[in-house]
Design a protein around this motif. Sequence first.
Motif, short mmCIF file in Angstrom:
data_model
loop_
_atom_site.label_atom_id
_atom_site.label_comp_id
_atom_site.label_asym_id
_atom_site.label_seq_id
_atom_site.Cartn_x
_atom_site.Cartn_y
_atom_site.Cartn_z
N ASN A 181 0.83 -1.21 0.00
CA ASN A 181 0.00 0.00 0.00
C ASN A 181 0.86 1.26 0.00
O ASN A 181 2.01 1.26 0.47
CB ASN A 181 -0.92 0.03 1.22
CG ASN A 181 -1.92 -1.10 1.23
OD1 ASN A 181 -2.22 -1.69 0.19
ND2 ASN A 181 -2.44 -1.42 2.40
N SER A 185 -9.85 -1.22 -5.14
CA SER A 185 -8.89 -0.49 -4.32
C SER A 185 -9.67 0.14 -3.17
O SER A 185 -10.75 -0.33 -2.81
CB SER A 185 -8.13 0.56 -5.14
OG SER A 185 -7.13 1.18 -4.38
N TYR A 215 -7.59 3.04 3.46
CA TYR A 215 -7.66 2.60 4.85
C TYR A 215 -7.70 3.84 5.74
O TYR A 215 -6.89 4.76 5.59
CB TYR A 215 -6.43 1.79 5.24
CG TYR A 215 -6.28 0.44 4.58
CD1 TYR A 215 -7.15 -0.03 3.61
CD2 TYR A 215 -5.21 -0.40 4.94
CE1 TYR A 215 -7.00 -1.27 3.03
CE2 TYR A 215 -5.04 -1.64 4.36
CZ TYR A 215 -5.93 -2.08 3.40
OH TYR A 215 -5.76 -3.30 2.82
N SER A 261 -7.03 -1.91 8.03
CA SER A 261 -7.60 -2.52 6.83
C SER A 261 -9.09 -2.80 7.01
O SER A 261 -9.84 -2.80 6.04
CB SER A 261 -6.86 -3.81 6.49
OG SER A 261 -6.97 -4.76 7.55
N GLN A 284 -11.52 0.10 5.79
CA GLN A 284 -11.27 0.54 4.42
C GLN A 284 -12.56 1.00 3.75
O GLN A 284 -13.56 0.27 3.74
CB GLN A 284 -10.68 -0.60 3.58
CG GLN A 284 -10.49 -0.18 2.14
CD GLN A 284 -10.25 -1.36 1.22
OE1 GLN A 284 -9.95 -1.19 0.04
NE2 GLN A 284 -10.40 -2.57 1.73
N GLN A 300 -4.04 4.95 3.95
CA GLN A 300 -3.36 4.07 3.02
C GLN A 300 -4.19 3.91 1.76
O GLN A 300 -5.39 3.62 1.83
CB GLN A 300 -3.11 2.68 3.64
CG GLN A 300 -2.27 2.72 4.90
CD GLN A 300 -1.93 1.34 5.44
OE1 GLN A 300 -1.85 0.37 4.68
NE2 GLN A 300 -1.74 1.23 6.73
N GLN A 313 -4.92 1.54 -1.19
CA GLN A 313 -4.78 0.09 -1.18
C GLN A 313 -4.27 -0.52 -2.48
O GLN A 313 -4.73 -0.18 -3.57
CB GLN A 313 -6.13 -0.56 -0.85
CG GLN A 313 -6.04 -2.06 -0.62
CD GLN A 313 -7.34 -2.78 -0.91
OE1 GLN A 313 -8.16 -2.33 -1.69
NE2 GLN A 313 -7.53 -3.92 -0.30
N HIS A 347 -4.35 -4.06 -4.45
CA HIS A 347 -5.20 -5.25 -4.47
C HIS A 347 -4.93 -6.04 -5.74
O HIS A 347 -4.69 -5.47 -6.80
CB HIS A 347 -6.68 -4.87 -4.40
CG HIS A 347 -7.58 -6.01 -4.01
ND1 HIS A 347 -8.06 -6.94 -4.92
CD2 HIS A 347 -8.08 -6.38 -2.80
CE1 HIS A 347 -8.82 -7.81 -4.29
NE2 HIS A 347 -8.84 -7.50 -3.00
#
Length: 250
Positions: A74, A129, A132, A137, A140, A220, A222, A224
């Motif tokens: 991330n 995506s 966070y 997490s 999110q 953050q 993300q 993925h």
Amino acid sequence: MTLRTWLTAVLAALAITCSPAMADDEGWTWLFKDGSLDHWIVPEGDNGHWKVLTVDGSPVIDYDARSEAPGDKNLVTREEFGDFVLEFEWRIKETPYINPNIPYVLPDGTHARGVDGKPLKLALPDSDSGVYLRGSSKSQVNIWCWPIGSGEVYGYRMDGSLPPEVRAGVTPKTQADKPVGEWNAFQITMKGDRLTVVLNGVTVLEDAQLPGIPERGNLQLQHHGGFRDGKYTGPPSLVQFRKIRIKPLD
């Protein structure tokens, strides 16, 4: 103090106040605006997959879902935040992956079932995506292509140990996403353990409770999805972000 000394002091104070790294008169701090990633930590070993590009004349944070970082992938803010209003624009670039397991999500956050009693599954193009909140997490705010729409909080919606009203609260009231390739605008407000998400001017979550969320933490963007043998192995975060700013409320 002479007039010249006073003017020098005033000008110095104004220079500090107007520094791009500090808050403006309304309390906003730009985390990304002019192409600098100074507020962000690029994962070690990423090898250029989180990068800055110019799109339509504006700098954007671009990601291709292929970070080579051996650990967390991330993009993380250097600063931590408690209560805040966060605003940014995002778009999904493309959806080359077909996700065969997208559920039919009901308004209460549970999944619809067919006549056989099994959860209904949809096979749809999907990229995935999110952001966070406070370094968690579980908290999110999602960006994806599910029919339920972006803005939901998957970690809380899927936690069966939580009360029904909490799971329903983190389920979007409506789908407010624009088509893939177009820019979307998020306004995310976090106060205590309460979350409100406005997507493209539509309130999709309002005063949703996130029990147990940390009091402070970083933001953050993300990563993925995986990439192997020339193809994606899960919904990839093929996303871009721009005009990211935050107003601390605490």
